[in-house]
Scaffold this active site. Sequence first.
Site, PDB file in Angstrom:
ATOM      1  N   LYS A  45       0.864  -1.357  -0.090  1.00 43.17           N
ATOM      2  CA  LYS A  45      -0.015   0.020   0.046  1.00 43.17           C
ATOM      3  C   LYS A  45       0.762   1.188   0.009  1.00 43.17           C
ATOM      4  O   LYS A  45       0.388   2.524   0.409  1.00 43.17           O
ATOM      5  CB  LYS A  45      -1.012  -0.052   1.125  1.00 43.17           C
ATOM      6  N   HIS A 100       7.418  -7.362  -1.478  1.00 43.94           N
ATOM      7  CA  HIS A 100       6.947  -6.840  -0.201  1.00 43.94           C
ATOM      8  C   HIS A 100       7.909  -7.605   0.806  1.00 43.94           C
ATOM      9  O   HIS A 100       7.847  -6.937   1.979  1.00 43.94           O
ATOM     10  CB  HIS A 100       5.732  -7.218   0.027  1.00 43.94           C
ATOM     11  N   SER A 130      -5.131   2.559   4.060  1.00 43.92           N
ATOM     12  CA  SER A 130      -5.395   1.833   2.424  1.00 43.92           C
ATOM     13  C   SER A 130      -5.390   0.495   2.600  1.00 43.92           C
ATOM     14  O   SER A 130      -6.131  -0.108   2.134  1.00 43.92           O
ATOM     15  CB  SER A 130      -4.035   2.270   1.639  1.00 43.92           C
TER      16      SER A 130
HETATM   17  S1  PPS Z   1      -0.376  -3.220  -3.196  1.00 42.55           S
HETATM   18  O1  PPS Z   1      -1.672  -4.157  -2.923  1.00 42.55           O
HETATM   19  O2  PPS Z   1       0.716  -3.269  -2.058  1.00 42.55           O
HETATM   20  O3  PPS Z   1       0.312  -3.504  -4.480  1.00 42.55           O
HETATM   21  O4  PPS Z   1      -0.761  -1.651  -3.386  1.00 42.55           O
HETATM   22  P1  PPS Z   1      -0.058  -0.428  -3.719  1.00 42.55           P
HETATM   23  O5  PPS Z   1      -0.090  -0.467  -4.909  1.00 42.55           O
HETATM   24  O6  PPS Z   1       1.321  -0.404  -2.993  1.00 42.55           O
HETATM   25  O7  PPS Z   1      -0.898   0.929  -2.933  1.00 42.55           O
HETATM   26  C1  PPS Z   1      -2.128   0.996  -3.362  1.00 42.55           C
HETATM   27  C2  PPS Z   1      -2.259   2.478  -3.178  1.00 42.55           C
HETATM   28  O8  PPS Z   1      -1.709   3.175  -3.927  1.00 42.55           O
HETATM   29  C3  PPS Z   1      -2.654   4.245  -4.673  1.00 42.55           C
HETATM   30  N1  PPS Z   1      -2.136   4.618  -6.072  1.00 42.55           N
HETATM   31  C4  PPS Z   1      -2.386   5.898  -6.447  1.00 42.55           C
HETATM   32  N2  PPS Z   1      -2.211   6.905  -5.758  1.00 42.55           N
HETATM   33  C5  PPS Z   1      -1.920   8.180  -6.526  1.00 42.55           C
HETATM   34  N3  PPS Z   1      -1.754   8.122  -7.903  1.00 42.55           N
HETATM   35  C6  PPS Z   1      -1.806   6.934  -8.611  1.00 42.55           C
HETATM   36  N4  PPS Z   1      -1.360   6.961  -9.912  1.00 42.55           N
HETATM   37  C7  PPS Z   1      -1.701   5.675  -7.679  1.00 42.55           C
HETATM   38  N5  PPS Z   1      -1.910   4.424  -8.391  1.00 42.55           N
HETATM   39  C8  PPS Z   1      -2.181   3.507  -7.188  1.00 42.55           C
HETATM   40  C9  PPS Z   1      -3.895   3.462  -4.262  1.00 42.55           C
HETATM   41  O9  PPS Z   1      -4.790   4.265  -4.633  1.00 42.55           O
HETATM   42  C10 PPS Z   1      -3.814   2.784  -3.203  1.00 42.55           C
HETATM   43  O10 PPS Z   1      -3.888   3.984  -2.277  1.00 42.55           O
HETATM   44  P2  PPS Z   1      -5.369   4.481  -1.512  1.00 42.55           P
HETATM   45  O11 PPS Z   1      -4.915   5.278  -0.431  1.00 42.55           O
HETATM   46  O12 PPS Z   1      -6.124   3.152  -0.807  1.00 42.55           O
HETATM   47  O13 PPS Z   1      -6.282   4.952  -2.510  1.00 42.55           O
END
Ligand code: PPS
Length: 287
Positions: A45, A100, A130
Site C-alpha cells: 500500500k 514486499h 489504505s
Molecule cells: S499493493 O496491494 O501493495 O500492491 O498496493 P500499492 O499499489 O502499493 O498501493 C495502493 C495505493 O496506491 C494508490 N495509487 C495511486 N495513488 C495516486 N496516484 C496513482 N497513480 C496511484 N496508483 C495507485 C492506490 O489508490 C492505493 O492507495 P489508497 O490510499 O488506498 O487510494
Amino acid sequence: MANLDVTVRHSGINFPGHLHTLKSLESAQTFKFHDTDTLIVTYPKSGTTWMQEILTIIYNDGNPQLANTTPNWLRSPWIEHYYCEDVVMNMLHQRTLTTHLPYHFLAKSLKQSNAKVIYVARNPKDIIVSFYHFHKMANFLPEPGTFGEFLEKFVTGEVNYGSWFDHIKEWINHRDEHNFLFITYEELIKDLRKSVIKLCNFVEHPLSPEAIDTIVRHCTFANMKENKMINYTLVPNEIMDQQRGKFMRKGVAGDWKEHFTEEQKQAFEKIYQEKLSDSNIVLAWTL
Ligand code: PPS
C-alpha cells in the site's frame, strides 16, 4: 490457486496463502538477480502499482502499449509469489521485479548482483488506512475488524507482511548504496514529472520531454483507475470483491485525517517516535 483462508507463516511473518507458499518464500531468498534487473521494494500500500506502471512505460520509451495490454503482475512480478518462476522464465530482456519482503530475506541474493533497487515509502498512517480498506475487499486477507482493531494489529506487526517499522528500518539502511533509490509516495504526488525524471536518471534510461509527458499523463490516478491491467478488476470477485471497495481507492496523501481519532493519532505518533528514534530516518511526510 485460491487458498483464500490459508495463511503461510515464515520467519515469524504471516503471508496470504493465496499468493505465497513456503516454497515460493524460500525460492525468493535464493532468487538469481541479473545486473540489469530493477527491483521495486515496498511495504504493501505504499505505491507499488504506481511504480510498476511508471517503470513499465519508462522502459518502453514512453509507449504505454504494454501497460495497457498486460497485467502488472505479469510485467513486474512479485518474486515471492508462487507463480513467479513461470513468469520470470518468459521475461527476456530488462526485468522489472517487485517484492514486499523484508531486507533480510533477500540480502544474500542481492549482494550477488548489481540489480537496481527502488524503495517506495509512504506515510504509515496513510498505509494503515489504505491497507484497512484493502482488507475489506481482498478475500485472501483476514477481516480487519474495526479501524481501531486493525490499527492495533498494524502497530504490533501482526498484520500480513509483518511490521512496517521493521521493514522500513531494514531497507533504509541501504539508501546510500549506489544502486539504491529511496523515493516516497508523497514525492510522486507532489511532483510526478520531477519524480519520473529522477527515476529515468536512476535507471539510466533517459527519455525525451515528450515521452516524459506521456508517462505523467498516463500515470495520473484518474487514468490508472480506469486501466483494467492494474485496477484488479480482471481478478474474480470471489478474490477481490469490487462491491466492498476499489483497489484504486482514493490516491491521495493525508487521507488518514479522515480516519484517525485525535487519541489514535497521538498514540501512533508516540509509538512511531519510540520505534524509529534509533534510526536516521528523515521522512518526507509530516506525521
Ligand atoms: S499493493 O496491494 O501493495 O500492491 O498496493 P500499492 O499499489 O502499493 O498501493 C495502493 C495505493 O496506491 C494508490 N495509487 C495511486 N495513488 C495516486 N496516484 C496513482 N497513480 C496511484 N496508483 C495507485 C492506490 O489508490 C492505493 O492507495 P489508497 O490510499 O488506498 O487510494
